[in-house]
Write a protein that holds these residues in place. Structure first.
Motif, short mmCIF file in Angstrom:
data_model
loop_
_atom_site.label_atom_id
_atom_site.label_comp_id
_atom_site.label_asym_id
_atom_site.label_seq_id
_atom_site.Cartn_x
_atom_site.Cartn_y
_atom_site.Cartn_z
N ASN A 1 23.57 0.90 48.59
CA ASN A 1 23.84 2.12 49.35
C ASN A 1 22.75 2.42 50.37
O ASN A 1 23.05 2.77 51.52
N ARG B 1 30.09 10.94 50.01
CA ARG B 1 28.68 10.57 49.83
C ARG B 1 27.74 11.77 49.79
O ARG B 1 26.54 11.61 49.62
N LEU C 1 30.22 6.44 44.70
CA LEU C 1 29.16 5.70 44.01
C LEU C 1 29.00 6.21 42.59
O LEU C 1 28.73 5.47 41.66
#
Length: 248
Positions: free
Chosen positions: A125, A192, A237
């Protein structure tokens, strides 16, 4: 006096088929026609139901497509070229850029954004985010750098004060870039928890100015449309967060 042309723009419909859906190419053309100041009709196309209109007018095509009197144009770039040539001064404003560099500003953002948002691996990431940030910084630099006409007015200027990419008003370059930046902003925040850094003052100012303009604000799809459009490609994530969001 010449009769006004009959102009109809076909754009992607929303998920519920009631409004305008997420499509930066459709929004780009929508903005251009609005900026030209002519009367036109918007027709939404439900891609799932594949309406008879689509089959008859533009078989095998994806919106946007344009009907100008009896002529139908289906390629986004060709639509833009046609509108700029046909809806020209003195009746309509010219929208092309003064500087060719403005056309390419921000052109690599969507590519790095896609790699960033589609990455499922937390360990990658930071790398993807830095590459994405680099493209934002590059655009910010262009927006903060005075252009030649600004330096003609103030040779001592060190930071640009212009509103948009090329000047004080929207150009074709803005119509191309802003719909993509809106998607970037919405998707990065949702998937995100990433906001465009406030330190990027040129980019922040650019977006703030754009959202004040009806031609941009009212052609943007609802944020929910953008989030739904990216459900199949954007990856959380934190898997727990993704599961929590899916339950709601």
């Amino acid at each position: 006096m010449a009769e006004a042309p009959k102009i109809e723009l076909f754009v992607k419909a929303s998920v519920d088929a009631e409004g305008v859906g997420n499509c930066p190419f459709c929004q780009r053309i929508f903005m251009i026609i609005w900026l030209k100041g002519v009367n036109f009709q918007i027709t939404t196309v439900d891609m799932i139901r594949d309406p008879p209109t689509l089959k008859a007018l533009a078989p095998g095509s994806q919106p946007p497509f344009l009907r100008y009197n009896d002529e139908v144009i289906t390629d986004t770039n060709k639509i833009e070229e046609f509108l700029e040539k046909t809806l020209a001064p003195p009746q309509c404003p010219k929208l092309c850029c003064r500087y060719k560099e403005s056309n390419g500003a921000g052109e690599d953002i969507f590519r790095t954004f896609s790699a960033y948002i589609k990455n499922p691996s937390p360990e990658l990431n930071d790398i993807r985010e830095k590459k994405f940030l680099t493209t934002l910084v590059k655009l910010n630099h262009y927006l903060e750098t005075p252009l030649p006409h600004e330096l003609d007015q103030n040779p001592n200027a060190t930071v640009s004060s212009r509103l948009y990419l090329d000047s004080e008003s929207f150009t074709l370059a803005d119509c191309n870039l802003l719909p993509k930046l809106n998607i970037v902003k919405v998707v990065c925040k949702h998937y995100r928890d990433f906001d465009i850094p406030a330190q990027l003052k040129g980019l922040t100012r650019y977006l703030e100015n754009a959202y004040k303009e009806d031609q941009f604000r009212y052609t943007c799809p609802p944020e929910s449309e953008i989030i739904v459009a990216y459900q199949s490609v954007a990856v959380y994530l934190n898997q727990q967060k993704g599961q929590s969001n899916r339950r709601h």
